[in-house]
Every structure is written in structure tokens, then in C-alpha cells.
Design an enzyme around this catalytic site. Structure first.
Site: not given
Ligand code: NAG
Ligand code: NAG
Ligand code: NAG
Length: 242
Positions: A103, A107, A56
Site C-alpha cells: 500500500e 498509494h 484496506h
């Protein structure tokens, strides 16, 4: 005092070297998150054809969207793409790079505050490396935790992961309703320090989770049916591919 004075130069040098050693707002832990496609797709109404834990994300414990001008560029990870598609697929849209872009912005740009992760290639290749090193899929199979129509106890699953890796994971389930007599295994998080050594994950919700709409919490924040830490006393369903 003029700007060029030796005193000021000296203070500035001391400050900038302190900054290099310990940047402010630096993260202290990385969370490698795996999700189980059948569970994800039962929430998102996709059609899973994968029966292994996929990536993920790799999330620093501090910061989101740290540099909006650092655009995702898939040609910088061209050599990684075959592995990305297999290990980190976009379950909603398998041919898209939208999940990786999301992502990276959310992040990766924060992880990139560390020199070891300060490029897209370093970030994505490290995530893949950690995922393969952990080899969670094989470990679960080896200790006979496999998708099944019969239920597991939570401690059966937790014990295997904790005793194999020697650190506390964070295991998240979907709770179909408030008083459901079963919970569905959904995410397994395993944590690393900045030198990529395994460390315990926090049991409580991390800052990252409080602030993540969209992909990271598919049903939206605050909805009762999203992922949350599994209950100790509720049987766990680990769903096979339907
Ligand atoms: C799953 O389906 C997608 C899209 O139809 C395909 O690209 C992919 O190769 C399939 N994966 C597996 C493991 O069969
Ligand atoms: C943000 O990313 C851009 C593009 O890579 C880079 O030039 C800039 O230095 C970064 N800013 C910060 C604060 O890291
Ligand atoms: C993406 O990266 C490639 C390879 O480094 C580079 O040639 C290209 O200009 C980049 N594209 C954009 C839009 O920055």
C-alpha cells in the site's frame, strides 16, 4: 541572455513558487477504503477471525507507484504497529508487513506529494486517525446494520452511512455470478479532500480502480467476481463470521 540575468532568475522564482502552490499531477481526493474480512476471505480463501471492518487503504485519486526508490521501512512506524495489526491487518498473512509495504509503494508514495502526508509516519498515522474518527463499525451497529443471515436492501445500508456522515460513500459488493439474486457486501469507501474534510465519493469507477492489479482487486482485474459498486435492486448479504 546569460543564465544569471535578473529576468531569468525572476521567471524561475515565479515558476518554482507556482509549483509549490499547485504541484502538477497532485491528487484532489483521498479514498479511505474499509473491507469486510469475511467477504475478502471468501474470495481469497483465507480464514477470517475478525468481525469488524478493517482498513484496506488510503488512496489518492490520482497516481500509483509514484516513487519506487522510497522503500517501506516498518521501523519508521514502530509506535503505530499495535494499531496497524489490529486496524489494518494483512488478512492473508497476519504476521506480515507485506500489505503495508504494498500500500505504501502503490498509494502512499503518491499521497506523499502533499506535505501533510510526506512521510511514512504521517501517511500511516493519518490513515489510522481517519479510520478511528469515522468509526464505521460503531456507526453500523448503532443503526442496526449488523452481520446477519437475513438480507438487507442496498438503500438501508447506504442511507445509514450517507445520513450519518453527510456525504456519499462508495459501497462495493461481490457479485457471485452474473444473475445471482444476492450480492455480498465487501468494501466501503469514504472520501476526504486534501484538508481531510469529508467529501462525496464518485459513484463511477475511479482512475485508481482501473489500474490496480493484485491486492486492491483480489480476483484480478476484469474478472466478474471481483468487487464492484453494489446494485440498487439486489438484496445485500452482510456475512457473519462462519
Ligand atoms: C486472528 O488470528 C491471527 C493469526 O492466527 C492472530 O494473530 C490474531 O490475533 C487473531 N485475531 C483475533 C481478533 O482473534
Ligand atoms: C523519492 O524518494 C526518495 C527517498 O525518500 C527521495 O530522496 C526522493 O526525493 C523522492 N523523489 C521524488 C521525486 O519525490
Ligand atoms: C529504517 O528507519 C530507521 C529509523 O528511521 C533507520 O534507522 C534505518 O536506517 C532505516 N532502514 C533502512 C533500510 O533504510
Amino acid at each position: 541572455m546569460r543564465l544569471g540575468s535578473p529576468f531569468l532568475v525572476c521567471v524561475a522564482a515565479a515558476m518554482s513558487s507556482a509549483f509549490v502552490i499547485s504541484p502538477p499531477h497532485m491528487w484532489s481526493k483521498l479514498i479511505l477504503t474499509h473491507h469486510w474480512p469475511s467477504t475478502f476471505c471468501s474470495m481469497e480463501h483465507c480464514h477470517p477471525n475478525i468481525s469488524y471492518w478493517t482498513l484496506h487503504g488510503l488512496w489518492p485519486d490520482k497516481g500509483i507507484d509514484c516513487n519506487s526508490s522510497w522503500h517501506f521501512n516498518s521501523s519508521q512506524i514502530e509506535d503505530l504497529l499495535p494499531d496497524m495489526m489490529k486496524s489494518w491487518p494483512d488478512l492473508l498473512n497476519p504476521s506480515s508487513s507485506g500489505f503495508w509495504k504494498y500500500e505504501w509503494h502503490k498509494h502512499g508514495t503518491c499521497a506523499a506529494k502533499a506535505e501533510s502526508l510526506n512521510s511514512q509516519h504521517k501517511y500511516f498515522s493519518k490513515a489510522l486517525e481517519l479510520y478511528h474518527k469515522l468509526d464505521l463499525n460503531s456507526i453500523l451497529v448503532k443503526f442496526e446494520i449488523t452481520p446477519s443471515e437475513k438480507y438487507y436492501t442496498f438503500s438501508q445500508i447506504e442511507r445509514v452511512i450517507e445520513s450519518f456522515y453527510g456525504v456519499k460513500p462508495k459501497i462495493q459488493c461481490v457479485h457471485p455470478s452474473q444473475n445471482a439474486d444476492v450480492q455480498i457486501l465487501g468494501q466501503i469507501e469514504i472520501c476526504f479532500d486534501p484538508d481531510f474534510n469529508l467529501v462525496d465519493c464518485e459513484k463511477q469507477l475511479t482512475w485508481v480502480e482501473f489500474t490496480k492489479p493484485g491486492w486492491d482487486s483480489p480476483m484480478g482485474a476484469g474478472k466478474p467476481s471481483g468487487f464492484s459498486v453494489c446494485d440498487h435492486d439486489t438484496p445485500v448479504y452482510y456475512p457473519p463470521l462462519s
